[in-house]
Enzyme design. Sequence first.
Site, PDB file in Angstrom:
ATOM      1  N   ASN A  13       0.732  -1.185  -0.089  1.00 48.83           N
ATOM      2  CA  ASN A  13       0.145  -0.051  -0.134  1.00 48.83           C
ATOM      3  C   ASN A  13       0.762   1.116   0.053  1.00 48.83           C
ATOM      4  OD1 ASN A  13      -1.975   2.046   0.385  1.00 48.83           O
ATOM      5  ND2 ASN A  13      -2.501   1.374   2.410  1.00 48.83           N
ATOM      6  N   LYS A  15      -0.066   4.157  -0.271  1.00 50.22           N
ATOM      7  CA  LYS A  15      -0.418   5.546   0.488  1.00 50.22           C
ATOM      8  C   LYS A  15      -0.220   6.789  -0.611  1.00 50.22           C
ATOM      9  CE  LYS A  15      -0.214   3.166   4.754  1.00 50.22           C
ATOM     10  NZ  LYS A  15      -0.181   3.083   6.269  1.00 50.22           N
ATOM     11  N   HIS A 106      -9.605   0.962   5.173  1.00 51.55           N
ATOM     12  CA  HIS A 106      -8.297   1.300   5.866  1.00 51.55           C
ATOM     13  C   HIS A 106      -8.334   2.111   6.865  1.00 51.55           C
ATOM     14  CE1 HIS A 106      -4.298   2.472   6.557  1.00 51.55           C
ATOM     15  NE2 HIS A 106      -3.806   1.193   5.933  1.00 51.55           N
ATOM     16  N   GLU A 108      -6.846   4.581   7.960  1.00 51.51           N
ATOM     17  CA  GLU A 108      -6.644   6.010   7.645  1.00 51.51           C
ATOM     18  C   GLU A 108      -7.716   6.664   6.763  1.00 51.51           C
ATOM     19  OE1 GLU A 108      -3.051   5.577   5.336  1.00 51.51           O
ATOM     20  OE2 GLU A 108      -2.001   4.853   7.235  1.00 51.51           O
ATOM     21  N   GLU A 178      -5.273  -4.915  10.493  1.00 45.89           N
ATOM     22  CA  GLU A 178      -4.249  -3.852  10.707  1.00 45.89           C
ATOM     23  C   GLU A 178      -4.553  -3.336  11.979  1.00 45.89           C
ATOM     24  OE1 GLU A 178      -2.569  -2.725   6.630  1.00 45.89           O
ATOM     25  OE2 GLU A 178      -3.942  -1.392   7.103  1.00 45.89           O
ATOM     26  N   GLY A 184       2.510   2.156  10.742  1.00 47.51           N
ATOM     27  CA  GLY A 184       3.751   3.226  10.694  1.00 47.51           C
ATOM     28  C   GLY A 184       4.476   3.673  11.641  1.00 47.51           C
ATOM     29  N   SER A 222       3.694  -2.175  10.236  1.00 50.21           N
ATOM     30  CA  SER A 222       4.920  -2.332  10.442  1.00 50.21           C
ATOM     31  C   SER A 222       5.513  -3.664   9.881  1.00 50.21           C
ATOM     32  CB  SER A 222       5.478  -2.072  11.674  1.00 50.21           C
ATOM     33  OG  SER A 222       5.150  -0.492  12.119  1.00 50.21           O
TER      34      SER A 222
HETATM   35  P1  13P Z   1       3.099   0.084   7.699  1.00 50.09           P
HETATM   36  O1  13P Z   1       3.557  -0.900   6.966  1.00 50.09           O
HETATM   37  O2  13P Z   1       3.772   1.577   7.072  1.00 50.09           O
HETATM   38  O3  13P Z   1       2.796   0.204   9.117  1.00 50.09           O
HETATM   39  O4  13P Z   1       1.608   0.419   7.158  1.00 50.09           O
HETATM   40  C1  13P Z   1       0.918  -0.666   7.249  1.00 50.09           C
HETATM   41  C2  13P Z   1      -0.568  -0.126   6.463  1.00 50.09           C
HETATM   42  O5  13P Z   1      -1.196   0.728   6.951  1.00 50.09           O
HETATM   43  C3  13P Z   1      -0.805  -0.997   5.224  1.00 50.09           C
HETATM   44  O6  13P Z   1      -1.933  -0.603   4.474  1.00 50.09           O
END
Ligand code: 13P
Length: 263
Positions: A13, A15, A106, A108, A178, A184, A222
């Site tokens: 992803n 982002k 997601h 976010e 997740e 992150g 992560s």
């Molecule tokens: P990270 O791997 O940067 O923690 O992000 C995970 C994520 O949100 C994947 O959709």
Amino acid sequence: MSASTITPWVVGNWKMNPMQADAGQLVQNLKKLLQDQIIAESACHIGVAPVSIALLNVQAAFKDAGRQILTVAQDLSRIAGTGAYTGEVSAELLKDSQINFVLVGHSERREIFAETADIIQAKVKHALTAGLTVIYCVGESLEQRENGQAEQVVLQQICDIASVVEAEQWVNIVIAYEPIWAIGTGKTASPEDAQAMHAAIRLGVSQITPAGQTMALLYGGSVKPENAVELAACPDINGALVGGASLNAESFYKIAQAFANTK
Ligand code: 13P
């Protein structure tokens, strides 16, 4: 087919990253790694989710990768079809561009863009109706985990979409667990905690549909080459949704290799 024979998925992803030149380089680097040592399609599905304006370029650039690299949209409109909806991209428009996969739910989008269960439901429904495969993201906050509510929150997020998924459409859903506190942050759920949640998800989904037994359940938060092998060793973790580490071709390739080799 038991959970341990489910073909794993490793999806990057991206982002809101990277700029075009870096995205082009990332694709080339990944293709080079695959050329040097291919990861068989039967060993691992590999996909990337770039920003929407890059979807078609990235899809075209992977055409000669020597294996299928799935191009995944990061989002879709809660409105179906076509029409006067400025700024929106519908499930049908994605499908029309041969984009067959989409992330929904997601954290976010839930948190920063205030996507409610109703909005997420509409997105899942339209995506499945248009023939897309949905990577449905679920996960609890740190506070919810500390209050002992993690499992309840995650299972509720699955129940939120159950009413709009037709019985035969469950095979077109992949679930990505997740935990929000692991995204992150460099903190990963321990393999034991992740496995426990994945087992609970499999049990919960299996109570809704027999497809739960064979559904790929991805872990996200992560994921790095350093922790991919132990996550891949968990019986109900059938892949990874990778954020930060997917922006580096070598890290992403190693994560895919870990799942391909361990499963
Ligand atoms: P990270 O791997 O940067 O923690 O992000 C995970 C994520 O949100 C994947 O959709």
